[in-house]
Design an enzyme around this catalytic site. Structure first.
Site, PDB file in Angstrom:
ATOM      1  CG  MET A   1     -36.701  23.810 -52.610  1.00  0.00           C
ATOM      2  SD  MET A   1     -34.949  23.811 -52.180  1.00  0.00           S
ATOM      3  CE  MET A   1     -34.323  22.757 -53.461  1.00  0.00           C
TER       4      MET A   1
ATOM      5  CG  ASN B   1     -30.319  29.601 -49.083  1.00  0.00           C
ATOM      6  OD1 ASN B   1     -31.327  29.030 -48.666  1.00  0.00           O
ATOM      7  ND2 ASN B   1     -29.551  29.082 -50.038  1.00  0.00           N
TER       8      ASN B   1
ATOM      9  CG  HIS C   1     -26.466  25.254 -51.122  1.00  0.00           C
ATOM     10  ND1 HIS C   1     -27.448  25.112 -52.075  1.00  0.00           N
ATOM     11  CD2 HIS C   1     -25.389  24.567 -51.579  1.00  0.00           C
ATOM     12  CE1 HIS C   1     -26.991  24.380 -53.072  1.00  0.00           C
ATOM     13  NE2 HIS C   1     -25.742  24.025 -52.790  1.00  0.00           N
TER      14      HIS C   1
ATOM     15  CG  ASP D   1     -26.949  27.968 -54.251  1.00  0.00           C
ATOM     16  OD1 ASP D   1     -27.223  27.028 -55.017  1.00  0.00           O
ATOM     17  OD2 ASP D   1     -27.765  28.441 -53.422  1.00  0.00           O
TER      18      ASP D   1
HETATM   19  C1  GRF Z   1     -32.230  21.066 -46.784  1.00  0.00           C
HETATM   20  O1  GRF Z   1     -31.122  20.239 -47.018  1.00  0.00           O
HETATM   21  C2  GRF Z   1     -31.917  22.478 -47.212  1.00  0.00           C
HETATM   22  O2  GRF Z   1     -30.537  22.816 -47.094  1.00  0.00           O
HETATM   23  C3  GRF Z   1     -32.302  22.439 -48.636  1.00  0.00           C
HETATM   24  O3  GRF Z   1     -33.543  21.716 -48.635  1.00  0.00           O
HETATM   25  C4  GRF Z   1     -33.416  20.672 -47.668  1.00  0.00           C
HETATM   26  C5  GRF Z   1     -34.734  20.466 -46.919  1.00  0.00           C
HETATM   27  O4  GRF Z   1     -34.890  21.456 -46.002  1.00  0.00           O
HETATM   28  N1  GRF Z   1     -32.439  23.746 -49.235  1.00  0.00           N
HETATM   29  P1  GRF Z   1     -36.149  21.532 -44.979  1.00  0.00           P
HETATM   30  O5  GRF Z   1     -36.271  20.231 -44.270  1.00  0.00           O
HETATM   31  O6  GRF Z   1     -37.351  21.836 -45.811  1.00  0.00           O
HETATM   32  O7  GRF Z   1     -35.775  22.643 -44.040  1.00  0.00           O
END
Ligand code: GRF
Length: 196
Positions: free
Chosen positions: A98, A115, A117, A153
């Protein structure tokens, strides 16, 4: 060997899906590929624990440690690059990572940065994608695996998965439905890239 480095920030469910697929589908034998590191920008995340439980190497480059630098984002990215480059990665996989990366970071991994998304790009770039899809009255939502470019993105789409939005959906229930698809398309895309 093609080294894969996975970047996470939280729960790590996509990292887990990639690691399980690598094991189940024998990426080492088929594609001479292995996950050499899972790196988080936050300490003590569930994803780090999951990776350690799988015996994967983990490290933390805490973005908060750079908050006093002249340019915190550039300083963080430089430290992250130094950590990643120890592994000479064929692919760097953002999985629930993130942080917005600087153009120089993206340029350094040009063509190797992927990535996932949680929306049907180009719709709903950025955050809170599920609530925004519900608020807009969308009947379908989904996820996108794409190449990373300097524009957030916006890189080339490699795969998408679609799910229905139910009348009584909340952002959480929709997110859970989308996540199940994420765990299917991300490993599939990586396997395709490795087979080239
Ligand atoms: C997911 O929906 C991903 O696409 C977004 O964060 C969410 C959690 O991902 N970027 P994760 O369980 O940490 O892989």
């Amino acid at each position: 060997m093609k080294n894969l480095v996975i970047l996470i920030s939280g729960g790590g469910s996509n990292m887990l899906a990639l690691a399980r697929a690598a094991e189940r589908d024998d990426w080492a034998g088929r594609y001479q590929a292995r996950i050499t590191a899972v790196i988080s920008n936050k300490p003590d995340t569930k994803g780090l624990q999951l990776a350690q439980d799988l015996g994967l190497a983990t490290s933390v480059v805490d973005h908060k440690a750079f908050s006093h630098a002249a340019d915190p984002r550039a300083a963080f990215d430089a430290a992250l690059m130094a950590d990643i480059d120890q592994h000479q990665p064929a692919l760097v996989l953002l999985a629930g990572f993130m942080r917005i990366l600087t153009p120089s970071f993206v340029a350094h991994y040009q063509g190797r940065l992927i990535n996932i998304h949680p929306s049907l790009l180009p719709a709903f770039t950025g955050l809170h994608t599920h609530q925004r899809a519900i608020d807009e009255g969308c009947q379908f939502a989904g996820a996108t695996v794409h190449r990373v470019t300097a524009e957030l993105d916006h890189g080339a789409i490699l795969a998408q998965a679609v799910v229905p939005v139910m009348p009584d959906d909340t952002a959480d229930t929709l997110a859970a439905r989308v996540l199940t698809q994420e765990h299917l398309i991300y490993p599939k895309v990586v396997a395709q890239l490795l087979s080239r």
